[in-house]
Design an enzyme around this catalytic site. Sequence first.
Site, PDB file in Angstrom:
ATOM      1  N   ASP A 323    -149.211 -79.812 -21.357  1.00 26.89           N
ATOM      2  CA  ASP A 323    -147.788 -79.843 -21.110  1.00 26.89           C
ATOM      3  C   ASP A 323    -147.200 -78.809 -22.069  1.00 26.89           C
ATOM      4  O   ASP A 323    -147.796 -78.528 -23.103  1.00 26.89           O
ATOM      5  CB  ASP A 323    -147.289 -81.255 -21.435  1.00 26.89           C
ATOM      6  CG  ASP A 323    -145.805 -81.377 -21.245  1.00 26.89           C
ATOM      7  OD1 ASP A 323    -145.309 -80.759 -20.284  1.00 26.89           O
ATOM      8  OD2 ASP A 323    -145.159 -82.065 -22.050  1.00 26.89           O
ATOM      9  N   ASP A 516    -147.241 -85.342 -24.371  1.00 25.81           N
ATOM     10  CA  ASP A 516    -146.731 -86.153 -25.476  1.00 25.81           C
ATOM     11  C   ASP A 516    -146.722 -87.626 -25.101  1.00 25.81           C
ATOM     12  O   ASP A 516    -146.425 -88.478 -25.923  1.00 25.81           O
ATOM     13  CB  ASP A 516    -145.350 -85.686 -25.926  1.00 25.81           C
ATOM     14  CG  ASP A 516    -144.335 -85.746 -24.805  1.00 25.81           C
ATOM     15  OD1 ASP A 516    -144.653 -86.294 -23.738  1.00 25.81           O
ATOM     16  OD2 ASP A 516    -143.216 -85.243 -24.997  1.00 25.81           O
ATOM     17  N   ASP A 520    -144.831 -88.225 -19.268  1.00 25.22           N
ATOM     18  CA  ASP A 520    -145.852 -87.742 -18.349  1.00 25.22           C
ATOM     19  C   ASP A 520    -146.963 -88.769 -18.137  1.00 25.22           C
ATOM     20  O   ASP A 520    -148.096 -88.416 -17.885  1.00 25.22           O
ATOM     21  CB  ASP A 520    -146.418 -86.386 -18.802  1.00 25.22           C
ATOM     22  CG  ASP A 520    -146.653 -86.344 -20.296  1.00 25.22           C
ATOM     23  OD1 ASP A 520    -146.658 -87.423 -20.908  1.00 25.22           O
ATOM     24  OD2 ASP A 520    -146.843 -85.249 -20.843  1.00 25.22           O
TER      25      ASP A 520
END
Lengths: 620, 73
Positions: A323, A516, A520
């Site tokens: 990410d 993190d 997500d």
Amino acid sequence: MTKKQKRTLFRIILAAVLLAALIVLDKLGVLEPLPWWGKLGCYLIPYLIIGLDILWEAVEHIFHGQVFDENFLMAVATVAAFGIGEYPEAVAVMLLYQVGELFQSCAVDKSRRSISALMDIVPEYANLETPEGLAETDPEEVPVGSVIVVKAGERIPLDGVVLEGESLIDTAALTGESVPRTARPGSELISGCVNGQGTLRVRTTKAYADATVTRILELVENASSRKARTENFITRFAKWYTPLVTVGAVLLAVLPPLCFGQDWGEWIRRACIFLVVSCPCALVISVPLGFFGGIGAASRKGILVKGSNYLEAAARLSALVFDKTGTLTRGEFKVSKVLPAAGSEAELLEMAALGESYSNHPIAASIREAWGKEPEPARIQAVQELGGQGVVAELDGKQLLLGSARLLREHGVSVTPSDEAGTLVYAAWGGEYRGLILIADGLKEGAAEAIRAVKAAGVEKTYMLSGDRREAAEAVGRTLGLDGVKAELLPQDKVSALEELLETRPAGRTLGYVGDGLNDAPVLGRADLGIAMGSLGSDAAIEAADLVIMDDDLRKLPTAIRIARKTLRIVRQNIAFALVVKFAILVLGALGLASMWLAVFGDVGVSVIAILNSMRTLRE
Amino acid sequence: MKKKFKMENLDCANCAAKMEAAIKKIPGVVDANMNFMTQKLTLEAEDARFEAVLAEAQKCCDRVDKGCRIVVE
């Protein structure tokens, strides 16, 4: 050593001395005048000293229907050895078996202790503030919202918020990070960490059962129950191996003498060798121990692995998908340029700050910070936040659009797109394009180094998924040398983007996603290995991910992969070693080339070597 | 109800696996996990039968390895 182990040791020494004496006397011919039963009687003394418990257990287990256990096999093998007149061998086999068992149990104890030492983060008491003063209380009995005092050098017993006091907190036990964190009024404290020199008054925010320290301990303890494929293979193998070898032994003892008139004694001796090596213990103990050690070594570095299967997945990573925001970049945004299309810079910034006044997105925060004034809530109405797109609101009665070029176009505003690197917030007011604000987000320290290191550790491809603009994302990708970048993804697009990448991984390899863990979770769940970064204190991330890196250091990724690879390598070595030695002894035994002594090595010797090898996983 | 118990004298990994398999077959047991490394038994069983299940689980352990004991505080 435990009491039981000490007793065994004493019996071993006693039996060994007696056996040695008997062998010497035998060789000198002192035992010659004795009748056969006299000699047998002499050898039975050390045999019973060392093996009575085994014989007894074997008999008991037969009544319980546990036929193929180690005790039974040892009992049969040694009794048979007595039957064919190999008295010293019979005693020696039992003796060595006990030596091996003792050694094995000490080795397992030792590695178990060193692992629990790693996880020595359990707080013993909490200083609860009561009307009568401080009371040392069991952390389990401290209600949420109580005030506790953490004195200098004490372990923080419960998660909470600092009310008073200042100190440095040592989080090394949880994160592996040696730089202490500062705690001052308002800071959140994580249980399991150690307080520095200051005294802190803390209001607890969680009960002990939900505290970080409890959850982490549970996670590591339960990790070994999620078994790796290799472990399941061993369990299945063990189920078949022992019965097959035992049947082989029976056939070996019976068939050649019956069918070809061979000597019974010789073939029974060969069958005993089969029985002695028929225990799969070397594998059954060393393989889980290896994984457990690997998980322990990782947790010492602040890397939580939720199961042996995930350690296996980490060892087989062929691709890592990152990410962007908050993972590769710091996630701390700063307004770097304000480019008005109409009006002044200050006007544009004010407009944007008002529009973003209700959002808690980091980009919004950076705009408010750049503006630096208190917003007047009356001027802004009907705020709608569109995830991944921007904000639609009404400012002074006219429609305000803040966000991506796509958002503005969708609302019929024509935009001159910019190719600046960074995050761009376009603004339109009352249907008129007003300009854009450029927000930059710095790369995380060590990001480039981490990407190089994971490649060196064997990850072939690195990708990045981002909701950000293509230019911003590609700039990051170029700087870090990533193999692919997918940008302008809405949260729901990330899963399908990941699925596309999952298709490309080679057979037998895995794909990991690093995020993190906050927004997500679906992507983390979809990847073969979901890795959450910087998750100390974030339950949601710990829940969603398979592997959790407690602090925010990307350089822990290659460490995790290295530990996983090393663990798998050691486990494979053990499997190969044990199987090769056991099969070699089976073949040699059947051909009459192996002695009982060799067979005992094939059983306990192999176990001990495999266990010692497994213990290497603890070291990193 | 789910409870965790310490094990005493659980000294063979193969035995732990056998005990776990036997305990899982006791009626009323939802799930059981015998962890050799941490020397702990996690037992999940129906509340009403928990005590009975626990006694039965101890018997399962006896059958596999006599010295092994589930520590009930």
